[in-house]
Design an enzyme around this catalytic site. Sequence first.
Site, PDB file in Angstrom:
ATOM      1  CB  CYS A 158      -0.957  -0.005   1.182  1.00 11.30           C
ATOM      2  SG  CYS A 158      -0.187  -0.262   2.786  1.00 11.30           S
ATOM      3  CG  HIS A 251       0.078   4.671   3.676  1.00  7.41           C
ATOM      4  ND1 HIS A 251      -0.475   4.710   4.936  1.00  7.41           N
ATOM      5  CD2 HIS A 251       0.339   3.355   3.437  1.00  7.41           C
ATOM      6  CE1 HIS A 251      -0.535   3.483   5.433  1.00  7.41           C
ATOM      7  NE2 HIS A 251      -0.051   2.646   4.541  1.00  7.41           N
TER       8      HIS A 251
END
Length: 361
Positions: A158, A251
Amino acid sequence: MAQKLKVGIVGGTGMVGQRFVQLLDGHPWFQVTAIAASSSSAGKTYEESVQGRWKLSSPIPDAVKGIVVQDASKVEEVASAVDFIFCAVDMKKNEIQALEEAYAKTGTPVISNNSAHRWTPDIPMIIPEINPGHMDVIAAQRKRLGTSTGFIAVKPNCSIQSYVPALHALLDFKPTTVVASTYQAISGAGKNFTDWPEMLDNVIPYIGGEEEKSEQEPLRIWGSIVNNEIVKASAPLITTQCIRVPVTDGHLATVFVSFEKKPSKEEILARWQQFKGRPQELGLPSAPKQFITYFEEENRPQTKLDRDIERGMGVSAGRLREDSLYDFKFVGLSHNTLRGAAGGAVLIAELLKAEGYIQAK
C-alpha cells in the site's frame, strides 16, 4: 452485465476483508456469495463473526449479514460456490502461498491482498494503470499450476501507491535516484485508535519489512516479462524510510528524485494531469476519472482532507519544486485501504474481468 459474478472473500473478517465487504456492496459487476475465515469463525453468520470487531465507520452491509462464514481451509467447498475470490488472510507466508495455489488449482482466480506471492516469478503484481501488460504471464502460470481458468494475481504494498504513480508518469525522463519517506496510517497495520491507543500523540519510526517492500516492489512493477517470468527493472535506485503516524487512513510520502533527462516543472505537471491508464480507457467501475490530482496550494495534499479523492481511488501530489541536491521534490498521498488495499484489488479484478481473464464458471 446481465448476471453478476459470484465472489468469495477469504479472510473476510479482518480489516481488509471488511473493506472488501463494504466496497462490493452494490457493485455493478460482482456479488459476494461466500465469506471464509479461520475455523473459529466458521459456522457463524458474518454479522456474528465480526461482532465487536467491525472497524469501519459505515455499518455492516445488510446483504452479507446473514452469510454463514465458511472455513477457509476447506478450499473445494468455498471455491465451488464462487467464480473468483479475494484473499486477505493473516497467516504465515508459506501457508498463504499454499492456500492461494490450492484455490487457483480448483480453476478459481485469486486476487490476493497478501504479500506472499509478490515475488513469485510468474504471478503478476499489478497497479492497473501502470503495468496491465504483466497479465500476459498468467498463461504460463496456469500451465505450471495445471489449470485452464485458475490463477493468482497480487496487489503491491500500500505504501508505494503514494509515489509510484507520480514517478511512473515521468518514466520517459528516466528517473535515476529516488528518496522517499512515507508517513503511514495505523489502518495499514489493521488497527484503529481503539485497539492501538499507544499511537495517540505518537510517531513510530519503524514498520517491519516496509522499507524493503517500498524500495523493491516498484522495480518489479516496472519490470518486463522474459521467458514467462517477470524480471524486475534495474533503475531507478530507490531508498526509503517508512514511519507510522497517528492518522486513521492515508499514506503520505515526501519524494526527492533526479532524472537522466531533467524535465521542466511544467512538463511534470502536464504529465501528471494527462496521465491515464487502461482502467480509465475502459471506464472500469472503480477507476478514478483523474488518476493523479495536483494541488497548487502550498499546504496540500493533506491526509485528512485529500485521502478520499476520487472515492479514495485517486492519488494526489503537491509541493513540486526544484531541489538543491536532487532535480525535484514533491509530496504524494494515497488512501491505503482503498487504493492501497481492498479498492486496488477490486480494480485489478475489474481489469481482469474486462480483459477476459475472469469469467463465470
